[in-house]
Design a protein around this motif. Structure first.
Motif, short mmCIF file in Angstrom:
data_model
loop_
_atom_site.label_atom_id
_atom_site.label_comp_id
_atom_site.label_asym_id
_atom_site.label_seq_id
_atom_site.Cartn_x
_atom_site.Cartn_y
_atom_site.Cartn_z
N ARG A 174 -12.08 7.11 -0.41
CA ARG A 174 -10.90 6.89 0.16
C ARG A 174 -9.75 6.62 -1.16
O ARG A 174 -10.23 6.26 -2.14
CB ARG A 174 -11.13 5.61 0.95
N ARG A 190 1.59 5.56 0.91
CA ARG A 190 1.59 6.19 2.06
C ARG A 190 0.05 6.62 2.58
O ARG A 190 -0.02 7.16 3.63
CB ARG A 190 2.72 7.03 2.25
N ASP A 191 -0.62 6.81 1.50
CA ASP A 191 -2.15 7.29 1.69
C ASP A 191 -3.04 5.91 1.91
O ASP A 191 -4.33 6.24 2.28
CB ASP A 191 -2.68 8.18 0.53
N GLY A 192 -2.81 4.73 1.75
CA GLY A 192 -3.52 3.56 1.96
C GLY A 192 -3.77 2.88 0.74
O GLY A 192 -4.54 1.88 0.91
N ALA A 222 0.94 -1.32 -0.05
CA ALA A 222 0.00 0.06 -0.09
C ALA A 222 0.76 1.11 -0.10
O ALA A 222 1.92 1.21 0.60
CB ALA A 222 -1.07 -0.07 1.10
N HIS A 278 -7.81 4.91 -3.49
CA HIS A 278 -7.76 3.43 -4.04
C HIS A 278 -7.28 3.68 -5.50
O HIS A 278 -7.60 4.68 -6.19
CB HIS A 278 -9.11 2.90 -3.92
N GLU A 312 -8.61 10.11 3.26
CA GLU A 312 -8.15 8.82 3.83
C GLU A 312 -9.26 8.22 4.76
O GLU A 312 -9.57 6.97 4.76
CB GLU A 312 -6.89 8.84 4.65
#
Length: 275
Positions: A213, A122-124, A120, A215, A205
């Motif tokens: 979010r 750093r923002d997920g 992932a 993705h 996030e």
């Protein structure tokens, strides 16, 4: 697009070279139910993967287009479609991900014809890397069409471009490397002269809406978006968002197990209007 830590044993070769998007994979809960949904919706057939009973490879005609692995519970991850990027050294790339505040959830693992990892940024936003260690024999997409193309929805497109550029050697000037260009408020990634991904800002996030979010959005080209949406809803999928743009129509859906994906009648990322 053509690999995965879930389906990597059957992964075809990258489309264009190192650091290019090379495969998409669904990590889901139940293989049989996923096939029963995506077969009619996408017009796919399936063959067993080489990693066991929980894996299969989706095919359009004779061409592999995606992997499906019923491993979301095993890996303790959400049901999701995940893009994979071709790399020359999975261990070195995983180290760069960690050094730049990303995470590596699974791997790198040696699987069949290569090595892969699930990570992932750093923002997920989840993504995978794939290092092929054996020759590939799978054919390319027919008529030059991509099997899927990508859009990263992230907090800040320019920050994300720096992260992926450092991790994947985008814009490095090396032979076969992907190039990065800026178009208004988006970042455009071209690999081998083909636009395969776009990065846009504005994701949050902590947003409850999965569309908001961060993705990677996987866009699957289909000939008839309306018919595919109707089929998906009949089979238990849910329509999340439907857009009509000058360049084409797209619909974002959630499959019965919670996997988010987008259908589009745009067969090339270039058709989205980027230069």
């Amino acid at each position: 697009m053509t690999g995965s830590t879930s389906g990597t044993a059957s992964a075809p070769a990258p489309l264009t070279g190192p650091a290019a998007p090379c495969w998409v994979n669904l990590m889901t809960l139940n293989l049989e139910s996923a096939q029963e949904f995506y077969g009619p919706v996408m017009g796919w057939t399936f063959r067993p993967g080489k990693l066991g009973q929980e894996f299969s490879v989706a095919r359009r005609g004779d061409v592999p287009v995606a992997g499906i692995g019923a491993v979301a519970t095993t890996f303790h991850v959400a049901v999701a479609w995940t893009p994979y990027f071709a790399v020359q050294d999975a261990d070195a790339t995983a180290a760069r991900i960690r050094e730049r505040s990303g995470t590596v959830a699974v791997g790198p693992l040696t699987l069949g014809k290569g090595r892969g990892a699930l990570a992932a940024d750093r923002d997920g936003a989840g993504f995978g890397i794939w290092e092929r260690t054996a020759p590939a024999t799978s054919p390319p997409a027919p008529d030059g069409h991509a099997h899927a193309w990508l859009r990263l929805r992230t907090r800040n497109a320019f920050d994300a471009a720096i992260f992926y550029g450092e991790v994947l050697d985008w814009a490095s000037g090396r032979p076969g490397s992907c190039e990065v260009a800026y178009a208004k408020d988006e970042v455009v990634v071209r690999c081998g002269g083909r636009q395969l991904a776009r990065i846009s800002s504005g994701a949050l996030e902590a947003a409850p809406d999965p569309l908001v979010r961060p993705h990677w959005q996987v866009n699957f080209p289909v000939d008839d978006v309306a018919a595919a949406v109707a089929s998906a809803r009949t089979l238990g999928g849910s329509l999340v968002e439907e857009l009509s743009r000058p360049e084409g129509r797209e619909a974002t859906l959630i499959d019965p197990d919670g996997g988010l994906f987008t259908l589009t009648d745009v067969h090339h990322a270039e058709d989205t209007g980027a230069p």
